[in-house]
Scaffold this active site. Structure first.
Site, PDB file in Angstrom:
ATOM      1  N   GLY A 135       4.084  52.748  37.057  1.00 48.06           N
ATOM      2  CA  GLY A 135       4.185  51.421  37.043  1.00 48.06           C
ATOM      3  C   GLY A 135       5.505  50.962  37.824  1.00 48.06           C
ATOM      4  O   GLY A 135       6.163  49.951  37.771  1.00 48.06           O
ATOM      5  N   SER A 217       2.345  58.282  39.628  1.00 51.86           N
ATOM      6  CA  SER A 217       2.973  57.345  40.483  1.00 51.86           C
ATOM      7  C   SER A 217       4.550  57.495  39.908  1.00 51.86           C
ATOM      8  O   SER A 217       5.297  58.684  40.159  1.00 51.86           O
ATOM      9  CB  SER A 217       2.597  56.174  40.019  1.00 51.86           C
ATOM     10  OG  SER A 217       2.919  55.294  40.990  1.00 51.86           O
TER      11      SER A 217
END
Length: 535
Positions: A135, A217
């Site tokens: 995120g 991520s």
């Protein structure tokens, strides 16, 4: 369309699924006793797998830290005198952007969740997987349905720990009033949660000597930073990185000064103490309204964020553990489609993105178009270039540097387009549901296919087998210094959409001869720290 949408969407693609409670009514109330006290969990069915009869023992919302003081380093949670009810998720941390994460939101958000296979006892010593969500260090929470680890626990006999960490200004404030070693409290949260896991996981039936850290991520990037400057003694024995990257343009110190001035704290004796008194709704509201004008990149502190991961590898300060890493075939393609670019690449968003990294869109596409084996539509060509620039080639280089320095390293490539993810590409974060087995059977985008279900079971097996015995690898040869002969595992390729193919890495890496140089100059990818541009 401006560059702020690109950063926001990159954050959002890594956190697409909303939070929800575990499925099924409480079948039992399993308990475990740790040093802090008794924990009462819940036994529930495996998410979206009605034919599986085993129940996961889930301990949710366990405080691994005290309610944190704003912007400051976390401290361990105190003991509790009565049984702790751990049957629902704790509050999510304050989000940088409004997205799919479901509240409640709070600064008191440092909670962990432990998913335990059925019939596990403290003497079982099962492999442990410690998940760091993505995120862009700005959004996300362990309560997202995507991170429901019931399938991994029940079907693959591992213990999985997920947790929250502070985000945005709350996790990476860049305050000059903080000691240098404490300017990334969000990273310090990660480290405390990992230490809590090592200290307590034996009571849940886990093996504290066999913990694998994994993330996607920004979570994968966080794994890279844990590897580059590992805690001592080393609390993990292996690492998995899925599409590791953060994209946080801007100057954190300037942003801190901006916020201080806005709330009248710039002239205070301590802007830190002054901002600690600001109402949380006012503080988060101002930052959210500023979009990417107020992003919060981690500070280089030499403790949680190193200046060069490559230097850590060559200096052998990088944790000497087996590493498994990979990317998706269409990381940025899905983002460009989400931006609605269609066939028109001559637009402000694309031009801005390239210009911010010192690149000319026309020149780079002309140079690289001949490198790709098939003629791509303009928007697909741009998407593939960005995918390779930010993901494929940096991960390829990362693995080669590890191999050169005698680290055991393997790569994968993920390529299945799944209807339920809602993209025409194997886009950024689309593999996470597959790894967790948490894909929806049906949603507004479509139904899960048989290929998707079969491939998810295979990927869960590969990931958990690696965690159980990392030195054996995922089932194909490790990366060597010979790029020509290297191979990796392709999950969900065109020729085997429900399975695995072992193919040459050059299948993905053919443009990296050019893009490696571009990445070095433009500071793009996981090996590079703090992109040098401001917005």
């Amino acid at each position: 369309m401006s560059f702020k949408h690109i950063v926001t969407l990159l954050s959002g693609l890594a956190a697409l699924s909303a939070a929800s409670p575990l499925v099924n009514a409480h079948a039992a109330a399993p308990t475990v006793t740790i040093a802090s006290g008794v924990i009462v969990g819940t036994a529930t069915g495996v998410l979206n797998q009605p034919t599986v009869t085993g129940l996961v023992n889930a301990y949710l919302g366990i405080p691994y830290a005290s309610p944190p003081k704003r912007f400051e380093a976390p401290v361990p949670a105190p003991a509790w005198n009565t049984s702790l009810n751990a049957q629902k998720y704790g509050a999510a941390c304050i989000q940088q952007f409004n997205g799919s994460v479901v509240g409640p939101f709070s600064e008191d958000c440092l909670f962990a969740n432990v998913y335990v296979p059925p019939n596990t006892t403290a003497s079982n010593q099962k492999a442990v997987m410690f998940w760091i969500h993505g995120g862009d260090l700005a959004i996300g929470a362990s309560s997202e349905t995507t991170f429901n680890a019931s399938s991994l626990a029940v079907n693959h006999d591992v213990i999985v720990v997920t947790f929250n960490y502070r985000l945005g200004i709350f996790g990476f404030p860049n305050s000059p009033d903080l000691p240098t070693s404490q300017r990334n409290p969000g990273y310090l949260d990660q480290r405390l949660a990992l230490q809590w896991t090592r200290d307590n996981i034996n009571a849940f039936g886990g093996d504290k000597a066999n913990i694998t850290i994994f993330g996607e991520s920004a979570g994968g990037y966080s794994v890279a930073q844990l590897l580059a400057n590992p805690p001592k003694p080393l609390p993990f024995v292996a690492a998995i990185m899925e599409s590791p990257l953060i994209l946080l343009p801007g100057n954190g110190t300037k942003n801190w000064n901006n916020v201080s001035a806005h709330f009248g704290c710039a002239t205070a004796d301590s802007s830190l103490e002054c901002l600690q008194k600001v109402d949380v709704s006012d503080l988060s509201g101002y930052i959210q309204s500023s979009g990417i004008g107020l992003l919060w990149p981690p500070a280089i502190d030499g403790v949680t964020q190193v200046e060069s991961i490559s230097d850590a590898i060559s200096a052998k300060s990088f944790a000497h553990v087996p590493v498994y890493m990979g990317t998706n075939t269409g990381e940025f393609d899905g983002l460009l489609k989400t931006l609605g670019l269609g066939k028109n690449i001559n637009n402000n968003a694309t031009e801005q993105l390239f210009a911010l990294f010192g690149l000319n869109l026309t020149s780079i596409t002309e140079i690289l178009a001949p490198k790709y084996p098939q003629k791509l539509a303009p928007v697909d060509l741009v998407g593939q270039i960005l995918t390779d620039l930010f993901f494929t080639c940096p991960v390829a280089k990362f693995s080669r540097e590890l191999a050169t320095n005698q680290y055991d390293t393997w790569r994968y490539w993920y390529g299945l387009v799944t209807p339920t993810f809602g993209s025409d590409y194997a886009a950024h974060a689309s593999e996470v549901n597959q790894v967790f087995g948490s894909y929806p059977l049906q949603n507004e985008n479509g139904k899960a296919t048989s290929d998707q279900i079969k491939l998810s079971a295979l990927m869960q097996t590969v990931w958990t087998n690696f965690a159980k015995d990392p030195h054996r690898g995922p089932g194909w040869p490790q990366i060597s210094t010979n790029s020509i002969s290297n191979k990796f595992g392709l999950f969900g390729g065109v020729r085997n959409s429900s399975g695995l193919q072992i193919i040459p890495t050059l299948t993905a890496d053919f443009a990296c001869g050019v893009l490696d140089g571009v990445a070095t100059l433009s500071k793009a990818g996981v090996l590079e720290v703090n992109t040098p541009f401001e917005i």
